[in-house]
Enzyme design. Structure first.
Site, PDB file in Angstrom:
ATOM      1  N   ARG A 231      74.419  50.327  91.564  1.00 33.23           N
ATOM      2  CA  ARG A 231      74.190  50.428  89.842  1.00 33.23           C
ATOM      3  C   ARG A 231      75.795  50.496  89.584  1.00 33.23           C
ATOM      4  O   ARG A 231      76.941  51.592  89.995  1.00 33.23           O
ATOM      5  CB  ARG A 231      73.465  51.690  90.431  1.00 33.23           C
ATOM      6  CG  ARG A 231      72.311  51.469  90.115  1.00 33.23           C
ATOM      7  CD  ARG A 231      71.472  50.162  88.955  1.00 33.23           C
ATOM      8  NE  ARG A 231      70.217  50.347  89.242  1.00 33.23           N
ATOM      9  CZ  ARG A 231      69.236  49.224  90.315  1.00 33.23           C
ATOM     10  NH1 ARG A 231      70.476  47.864  90.517  1.00 33.23           N
ATOM     11  NH2 ARG A 231      68.523  48.815  90.449  1.00 33.23           N
ATOM     12  N   GLU A 260      75.253  46.936  81.136  1.00 31.10           N
ATOM     13  CA  GLU A 260      75.006  44.998  81.425  1.00 31.10           C
ATOM     14  C   GLU A 260      74.525  44.703  79.650  1.00 31.10           C
ATOM     15  O   GLU A 260      73.135  45.332  79.444  1.00 31.10           O
ATOM     16  CB  GLU A 260      73.906  45.789  82.373  1.00 31.10           C
ATOM     17  CG  GLU A 260      75.011  45.999  83.661  1.00 31.10           C
ATOM     18  CD  GLU A 260      74.210  45.823  84.703  1.00 31.10           C
ATOM     19  OE1 GLU A 260      72.751  45.166  85.117  1.00 31.10           O
ATOM     20  OE2 GLU A 260      74.612  46.368  85.652  1.00 31.10           O
ATOM     21  N   HIS A 279      75.392  40.721  88.102  1.00 33.52           N
ATOM     22  CA  HIS A 279      73.850  41.835  88.307  1.00 33.52           C
ATOM     23  C   HIS A 279      72.956  40.439  89.395  1.00 33.52           C
ATOM     24  O   HIS A 279      71.717  40.109  89.013  1.00 33.52           O
ATOM     25  CB  HIS A 279      72.916  42.212  87.505  1.00 33.52           C
ATOM     26  CG  HIS A 279      72.219  42.923  88.393  1.00 33.52           C
ATOM     27  ND1 HIS A 279      71.978  44.512  87.462  1.00 33.52           N
ATOM     28  CD2 HIS A 279      70.989  43.602  89.726  1.00 33.52           C
ATOM     29  CE1 HIS A 279      71.364  45.377  87.950  1.00 33.52           C
ATOM     30  NE2 HIS A 279      70.899  44.784  89.090  1.00 33.52           N
ATOM     31  N   ALA A 282      70.300  40.052  94.325  1.00 37.65           N
ATOM     32  CA  ALA A 282      69.157  39.857  94.614  1.00 37.65           C
ATOM     33  C   ALA A 282      68.471  38.522  94.516  1.00 37.65           C
ATOM     34  O   ALA A 282      67.298  38.355  94.729  1.00 37.65           O
ATOM     35  CB  ALA A 282      68.756  40.852  94.425  1.00 37.65           C
TER      36      ALA A 282
END
Ligand code: NAD
Length: 322
Positions: A231, A260, A279, A282
């Site tokens: 994070r 962000e 980001h 994933a």
């Protein structure tokens, strides 16, 4: 049952909700007014990264579950959810592999300076390869992992495959477990001193904000590489910028930012010893599918009182006895 989906998810997740005859809809934007208006009569929310503060949730009088598409939940106030008997689930089995591969990608590109070699080759400077800075191997290097949960362990396993020495600092995981997985438990500062690579896999909270800042960076070797896929805010961006600009460390890779999206004029953008990604560690196709399915299953299993709940997915355990 009515389900609001905040953010885009893979169709496989929609299919599960529809097959169970839930009325589901996607919220077109995350403006507070829209969220308050559209979420007031939902039974469940499937949530990506939007910040759902209590001022919005206070209006959701029928809400029984928030299902995070992912594993972090720093965008929610868990004590508010507990107080209001709203279950919170995560997709604990979905994303460790994808994030771990992202970390290894940062390690390898930064170590072998692939980005600089690529640029030189495309500029027609093939014969000038000796002008490239030294680049290195991952073999036998010291990897320092902070946070030995799902992702930290997946990173360790892959680093061991490269014959690295893996060190771990996680005060909440017993040393025996760390050793069982062929890693070495170590204190924070000792680990920083010997690390060639640092990878962060902690939750963001009051204890972990600025976990790596000026003081920690001052302990690092000049060849150290810092990678943060956890994070933003866990690594202090201003202190990281100073260290990279002055070449006090070799490089860094960030997938997450203090704010962000980061400002278009973010100082880190001007450096060529850092790699940045939006980001999306994933967000491989495989992982997006898994997260959508697991997040939808969490809603269905909870609302239908299915006994096959994955208990590891519940953040606030008191809810599962409902
Ligand atoms: N970039 C992305 O797309 C992405 C995707 C998934 C997860 N994440 C983030 O990655 C992080 C790790 O996720 P995970 O699934 O492995 O979580 P996890 O809960 O499985 O593991 C976190 C570990 O951190 C440890 N920890 C907590 N405080 C610590 C401290 N002060 N010092 C050392 N260790 C500490 C815990 O004991 C735990 O073992 C989270 O911040 C999550 O939000 C990012």
């Amino acid at each position: 049952m009515k389900i609001g989906i905040i953010g885009e998810i893979h169709n496989d997740g929609w299919d599960i909700l529809r097959k169970n005859n839930y009325e589901c809809f996607q919220l077109p934007n995350i403006e507070e007014k829209t969220l308050i208006n559209d979420l007031q009569d939902v039974d469940g929310i499937l949530l990506r990264t939007a910040n759902l503060h209590n001022g919005i949730l206070n209006h959701c009088k029928k809400l029984k579950i928030i299902s995070r598409h992912g594993v972090g939940y720093d965008n929610l106030d868990v004590s508010f959810l507990n107080k209001n008997n709203i279950a919170l689930t995560i997709t604990s089995t979905s994303n460790a592999v994808s994030v771990a591969e992202h970390v290894l990608t940062f390690f390898l590109i930064l170590t072998k300076k692939i980005h600089l070699s690529d640029k030189l080759t495309k500029e027609g400077k093939f014969k000038q390869k000796s002008t490239l800075p030294n680049f290195f191997e991952l073999f036998k290097k010291n990897i320092m992992i902070f946070g030995f949960g799902r992702i930290g362990q997946a990173v360790a396993k892959r680093c061991l495959g490269f014959d690295c020495n893996v060190y771990v600092h996680d005060p909440f995981v017993p040393n025996e477990k760390i050793k069982e997985l062929n890693c070495n438990p170590i204190d924070k500062n000792e680990g920083l001193k010997l690390a060639d690579y640092i990878s962060l896999h902690l939750p963001l909270n009051n204890d972990t904000k600025n976990f790596i800042s000026k003081e920690e960076i001052s302990l690092l070797k000049s060849n150290a590489i810092i990678v943060n896929t956890s994070r933003g805010g866990i690594v202090n961006e201003k202190d990281l910028f100073d260290a990279l600009k002055n070449h006090n460390i070799l490089g860094a890779g960030l997938d997450v930012f203090e704010i962000e999206p980061p400002d278009a004029k973010h100082p880190l953008f001007e450096l060529d010893n850092i790699l940045l990604t939006p980001h999306n560690a994933a967000l491989t196709l495989e992982c997006r599918k898994r997260m959508a399915v697991e997040a939808a299953d969490n809603i269905v299993n909870y609302l239908s009182k299915n006994k096959d709940l994955n208990y590891n997915n519940f953040v606030n355990e008191l809810q599962i006895t409902r």
